[in-house]
Motif scaffolding. Sequence first.
Motif, short mmCIF file in Angstrom:
data_model
loop_
_atom_site.label_atom_id
_atom_site.label_comp_id
_atom_site.label_asym_id
_atom_site.label_seq_id
_atom_site.Cartn_x
_atom_site.Cartn_y
_atom_site.Cartn_z
N SER A 40 0.83 -1.19 0.00
CA SER A 40 0.00 0.00 0.00
C SER A 40 0.88 1.25 0.00
O SER A 40 1.84 1.35 0.76
N VAL A 41 0.54 2.19 -0.88
CA VAL A 41 1.29 3.44 -0.99
C VAL A 41 0.31 4.61 -0.98
O VAL A 41 -0.88 4.44 -1.19
N ASP A 42 0.84 5.80 -0.78
CA ASP A 42 0.03 7.02 -0.78
C ASP A 42 0.06 7.64 -2.17
O ASP A 42 1.11 8.11 -2.63
N TYR A 43 -1.10 7.66 -2.85
CA TYR A 43 -1.15 8.13 -4.23
C TYR A 43 -0.69 9.58 -4.43
O TYR A 43 -0.16 9.90 -5.49
N PRO A 44 -0.85 10.50 -3.45
CA PRO A 44 -0.38 11.86 -3.72
C PRO A 44 1.11 11.95 -4.05
O PRO A 44 1.52 12.80 -4.85
#
Length: 143
Positions: A40-44
């Motif tokens: 899981s990663v942060d799309y921003p």
Amino acid sequence: MKIAIASDHNGFELKEVIKAHLSEREVAYEDFGTKAAMVSVDYPKYTQKVVEAILRESVNGGILICDTGIGMSITANKSKGIRAAVVGDVYSAKVTKEHNNANIICLGQRVIGDSLAQMIVDAWLDAEFQGEPHQNRIAMIEK
């Protein structure tokens, strides 16, 4: 022409499909991540990498992919000079370039399938900005 492309973990698989399609079309691209669907990663963070490449003019446009395309489009549109559109059909892909001169399209892996995504990318890449009166409207938006 060179395109920046990025996704979060929810768009990784479609990103790989689009990259293969760009290669088939002989369109150069730079992949700004993510590198796997399993983490899981942060799309921003990935959106910003594409935005910066466009603003530096090292690429001609960008493709962002997450589960719906919405979060990435909201993030991208926070930057002056960026016109990002969530696109889920071929007509909108064509018109967002012709009328809005969209420099980023955002796709949702959970919303559209691979074949439609490829047709959307083709329509956006092949379309050309039509200029006036649309340029005047873009100027109004930028104010």
